[in-house]
Design a protein around this motif. Structure first.
Motif, PDB file in Angstrom:
ATOM      1  N   ILE A   1       0.859  -1.178   0.000  1.00 34.95           N
ATOM      2  CA  ILE A   1       0.000   0.000   0.000  1.00 34.95           C
ATOM      3  C   ILE A   1       0.897   1.229   0.000  1.00 34.95           C
ATOM      4  N   ARG A   2       0.802   2.049  -1.045  1.00 34.11           N
ATOM      5  CA  ARG A   2       1.658   3.227  -1.160  1.00 34.11           C
ATOM      6  C   ARG A   2       0.912   4.526  -0.827  1.00 34.11           C
ATOM      7  N   THR A   3      -0.381   4.415  -0.538  1.00 36.81           N
ATOM      8  CA  THR A   3      -1.142   5.556  -0.028  1.00 36.81           C
ATOM      9  C   THR A   3      -1.288   5.387   1.469  1.00 36.81           C
ATOM     10  N   ILE A   4      -0.688   6.262   2.243  1.00 37.77           N
ATOM     11  CA  ILE A   4      -0.752   6.134   3.701  1.00 37.77           C
ATOM     12  C   ILE A   4      -1.788   7.100   4.259  1.00 37.77           C
ATOM     13  N   ASN A   5      -2.425   6.686   5.345  1.00 33.90           N
ATOM     14  CA  ASN A   5      -3.477   7.466   5.989  1.00 33.90           C
ATOM     15  C   ASN A   5      -3.192   7.605   7.477  1.00 33.90           C
ATOM     16  N   PRO A   6      -3.675   8.677   8.119  1.00 31.78           N
ATOM     17  CA  PRO A   6      -3.393   8.907   9.537  1.00 31.78           C
ATOM     18  C   PRO A   6      -3.842   7.758  10.424  1.00 31.78           C
ATOM     19  N   ASN A   7      -3.124   7.589  11.534  1.00 34.60           N
ATOM     20  CA  ASN A   7      -3.466   6.615  12.578  1.00 34.60           C
ATOM     21  C   ASN A   7      -3.359   5.167  12.110  1.00 34.60           C
ATOM     22  N   LYS A   8      -2.534   4.922  11.109  1.00 29.22           N
ATOM     23  CA  LYS A   8      -2.253   3.570  10.649  1.00 29.22           C
ATOM     24  C   LYS A   8      -0.768   3.263  10.849  1.00 29.22           C
ATOM     25  N   ILE A   9      -0.455   1.977  11.016  1.00 24.29           N
ATOM     26  CA  ILE A   9       0.931   1.550  11.169  1.00 24.29           C
ATOM     27  C   ILE A   9       1.400   0.943   9.849  1.00 24.29           C
ATOM     28  N   TYR A  10       2.609   1.330   9.410  1.00 30.05           N
ATOM     29  CA  TYR A  10       3.149   0.849   8.144  1.00 30.05           C
ATOM     30  C   TYR A  10       4.579   0.361   8.337  1.00 30.05           C
ATOM     31  N   ILE A  11       4.995  -0.520   7.438  1.00 29.33           N
ATOM     32  CA  ILE A  11       6.379  -0.975   7.349  1.00 29.33           C
ATOM     33  C   ILE A  11       6.899  -0.618   5.961  1.00 29.33           C
ATOM     34  N   TYR A  12       8.018   0.095   5.923  1.00 25.16           N
ATOM     35  CA  TYR A  12       8.657   0.392   4.645  1.00 25.16           C
ATOM     36  C   TYR A  12       9.933  -0.426   4.548  1.00 25.16           C
ATOM     37  N   ASP A  13      10.030  -1.248   3.484  1.00 25.65           N
ATOM     38  CA  ASP A  13      11.207  -2.068   3.231  1.00 25.65           C
ATOM     39  C   ASP A  13      12.181  -1.243   2.391  1.00 25.65           C
ATOM     40  N   ILE A  14      13.288  -0.846   2.986  1.00 21.31           N
ATOM     41  CA  ILE A  14      14.246   0.035   2.315  1.00 21.31           C
ATOM     42  C   ILE A  14      14.900  -0.665   1.133  1.00 21.31           C
ATOM     43  N   LYS A  15      15.245  -1.939   1.270  1.00 18.90           N
ATOM     44  CA  LYS A  15      15.962  -2.664   0.222  1.00 18.90           C
ATOM     45  C   LYS A  15      15.084  -2.917  -1.004  1.00 18.90           C
ATOM     46  N   GLU A  16      13.776  -3.102  -0.786  1.00 20.97           N
ATOM     47  CA  GLU A  16      12.896  -3.452  -1.897  1.00 20.97           C
ATOM     48  C   GLU A  16      11.944  -2.332  -2.295  1.00 20.97           C
ATOM     49  N   ASP A  17      11.966  -1.207  -1.567  1.00 21.53           N
ATOM     50  CA  ASP A  17      11.064  -0.084  -1.846  1.00 21.53           C
ATOM     51  C   ASP A  17       9.610  -0.554  -1.881  1.00 21.53           C
ATOM     52  N   ARG A  18       9.213  -1.231  -0.813  1.00 25.60           N
ATOM     53  CA  ARG A  18       7.821  -1.688  -0.718  1.00 25.60           C
ATOM     54  C   ARG A  18       7.267  -1.280   0.640  1.00 25.60           C
ATOM     55  N   ASN A  19       5.975  -0.933   0.651  1.00 23.93           N
ATOM     56  CA  ASN A  19       5.339  -0.387   1.842  1.00 23.93           C
ATOM     57  C   ASN A  19       4.100  -1.211   2.184  1.00 23.93           C
ATOM     58  N   PHE A  20       4.010  -1.671   3.447  1.00 23.97           N
ATOM     59  CA  PHE A  20       2.918  -2.546   3.867  1.00 23.97           C
ATOM     60  C   PHE A  20       2.190  -1.937   5.065  1.00 23.97           C
ATOM     61  N   GLU A  21       0.872  -2.039   5.026  1.00 22.46           N
ATOM     62  CA  GLU A  21       0.067  -1.606   6.171  1.00 22.46           C
ATOM     63  C   GLU A  21      -0.129  -2.780   7.116  1.00 22.46           C
ATOM     64  N   ILE A  22       0.085  -2.544   8.415  1.00 23.45           N
ATOM     65  CA  ILE A  22      -0.143  -3.589   9.413  1.00 23.45           C
ATOM     66  C   ILE A  22      -1.589  -3.462   9.882  1.00 23.45           C
ATOM     67  N   SER A  23      -2.497  -4.037   9.108  1.00 32.78           N
ATOM     68  CA  SER A  23      -3.922  -3.931   9.427  1.00 32.78           C
ATOM     69  C   SER A  23      -4.331  -4.882  10.549  1.00 32.78           C
ATOM     70  N   ASN A  24      -3.441  -5.831  10.898  1.00 34.06           N
ATOM     71  CA  ASN A  24      -3.744  -6.746  12.003  1.00 34.06           C
ATOM     72  C   ASN A  24      -3.789  -6.039  13.347  1.00 34.06           C
ATOM     73  N   PHE A  25      -3.211  -4.841  13.400  1.00 29.13           N
ATOM     74  CA  PHE A  25      -3.138  -4.122  14.664  1.00 29.13           C
ATOM     75  C   PHE A  25      -3.968  -2.854  14.558  1.00 29.13           C
ATOM     76  N   PRO A  26      -4.836  -2.540  15.553  1.00 27.02           N
ATOM     77  CA  PRO A  26      -5.674  -1.343  15.475  1.00 27.02           C
ATOM     78  C   PRO A  26      -4.866  -0.072  15.653  1.00 27.02           C
ATOM     79  N   SER A  27      -5.503   1.052  15.351  1.00 25.55           N
ATOM     80  CA  SER A  27      -4.861   2.361  15.469  1.00 25.55           C
ATOM     81  C   SER A  27      -4.396   2.605  16.897  1.00 25.55           C
ATOM     82  N   PHE A  28      -3.230   3.227  17.059  1.00 25.95           N
ATOM     83  CA  PHE A  28      -2.765   3.519  18.404  1.00 25.95           C
ATOM     84  C   PHE A  28      -2.460   4.992  18.609  1.00 25.95           C
TER      85      PHE A  28
END
Length: 398
Positions: A263-290
């Motif tokens: 997911i390359r569109t990020i939204n407030p109050n969400k947790i994301y992981i950006y992989d520097i080596k592969e230039d890929r971005n993932f939303e951690i939807s398993n965990f609620p907003s904190f």
């Protein structure tokens, strides 16, 4: 390549490399047993359901896209189904804190225990640390009531900050006993000491940030908070504070990158992981907003950066995920008192422990094969009489 005897020609295949920790697990592709880890499988190009199983361990499963003439990796870290639980202290323990380098834990044994004082436990060697004795680094005394003090590690893990009041602060050596009556009160120059620590941390952070594409650096600066690098510095976990679009191809495309949905569109109050080596971005939807719990707990205060292996250093109800030492997993506690993990690409949500423990005191040893938890356990003591069995309560025993 393989020969298609019907068409009398070579056809392109892809290769699946399946590894596991521990080794010797079975690899299933679309439900069929193909091989054991660590090994390779040649497959026609398409998407497959790959499952890795080993007796007494929780299974690993992921959908992987196999492309022609490319290699795709299935790297499974398998967690035990039934953890082997062992006590490592037998006295009441209060407020354990892990060092930022994740090698030691400082904790307090309160009075009137004969061992009352500050203790340090070495957890760096996970194969033998259960046999290592903890070290008493500061004794309890009437003049130095450690139960009324606060303590924490310095950012470089070399000292322990002991604070009795804003005007009484000491720096303890975690490697040796400290005579508090002989130590210098560092309160007057403490701000200068903290500034020095902060400068060192800024230098380290700047060095790590140099590996991040410039456009991503700008997004993190303007639209993210609580940025935490993985232990191997190849990935970034961040909470979005604003909306942003991560441009495509921040680095030249690489072969055999992750095929999981990003997911390359990020939204407030969400947790994301950006992989520097592969230039890929993932939303951690398993965990609620904190974002909201952090604001409630730290209103008007600067949010400290949590230690990379401690589930939380902040006092709020909804605990945030932290990096697991593999640099491929996140780990956190749930509201229903479970310890769970998922992979950095939002797959393989797994409950690894659901026994007794006290939040937020959960720590992972560097070699990843031990969890250390603080638990409040009741021990029943039988008596040869008809009277009710008394209960001896050992408070806060990890």
């Amino acid at each position: 390549y393989k020969i298609d005897f019907g068409k009398k020609q070579f056809v392109s295949n892809g290769i699946l490399i399946a590894d596991s920790n521990p080794i010797g697990a079975l690899v299933y592709v679309n439900g069929k047993l193909k091989t054991a880890t660590n090994n390779t499988v040649s497959l026609p190009p398409t998407e497959y359901e790959v499952e890795i199983k080993k007796e007494s361990f929780l299974p690993w499963k992921k959908n992987l896209l196999v492309e022609k003439e490319l290699v795709v990796f299935a790297e499974a870290f398998l967690f035990p189904q039934v953890p082997d639980i062992k006590p490592i202290t037998f006295t009441g323990v209060v407020n354990p804190k892990v060092s930022p380098d994740n090698t030691r834990i400082v904790y307090l044994i309160p009075a009137p225990d004969t061992n009352a004082g500050l203790w340090v436990m070495d957890i760096s060697d996970t194969f033998s640390f259960f046999g290592k004795p903890s070290k008493l680094i500061a004794k309890f005394s009437l003049n130095f009531d450690l139960q009324k003090a606060t303590y924490d590690w310095s950012p470089d893990s070399r000292q322990i900050i002991l604070e009795f009041s804003p005007t009484v602060k000491y720096l303890l050596d975690p490697n040796t006993p400290n005579d508090l009556s002989q130590l210098k009160n560092e309160a007057l120059q403490f701000d200068k000491i903290v500034a020095g620590w902060q400068e060192e941390e800024n230098i380290k952070l700047a060095a790590k940030m140099k590996r991040v594409p410039e456009q991503m650096q700008t997004i993190l600066k303007n639209s993210a908070g609580q940025v935490i690098f993985s232990p191997d510095s190849t990935k970034i976990m961040y909470s979005a504070t604003g909306s942003a679009e991560i441009p495509e191809k921040l680095i030249p495309p690489i072969t055999s990158a992750s095929t999981q949905k990003e997911i390359r569109t990020i939204n407030p109050n969400k947790i994301y992981i950006y992989d520097i080596k592969e230039d890929r971005n993932f939303e951690i939807s398993n965990f609620p907003s904190f974002a909201s719990p952090i604001r409630r707990a730290t209103a008007g205060k600067q949010i400290p950066t949590p230690s990379p292996y401690q589930l939380s250093t902040l006092n709020f109800e909804l605990l945030t995920p932290q990096w697991f030492p593999t640099s491929r997993h996140l780990i956190w506690t749930t509201d229903d008192n479970k310890i769970v993990t998922c992979e950095y690409d939002n797959t393989n949500l797994t409950t690894i422990y659901s026994g007794s423990f006290i939040k937020p005191y959960v720590f992972v040893t560097p070699n990843t094969n031990r969890l250390i938890v603080l638990a409040d356990i009741d021990f029943a003591i039988e008596k040869p009489t008809a009277t009710p069995t008394p209960i001896k309560k050992v408070k806060n025993t990890p």
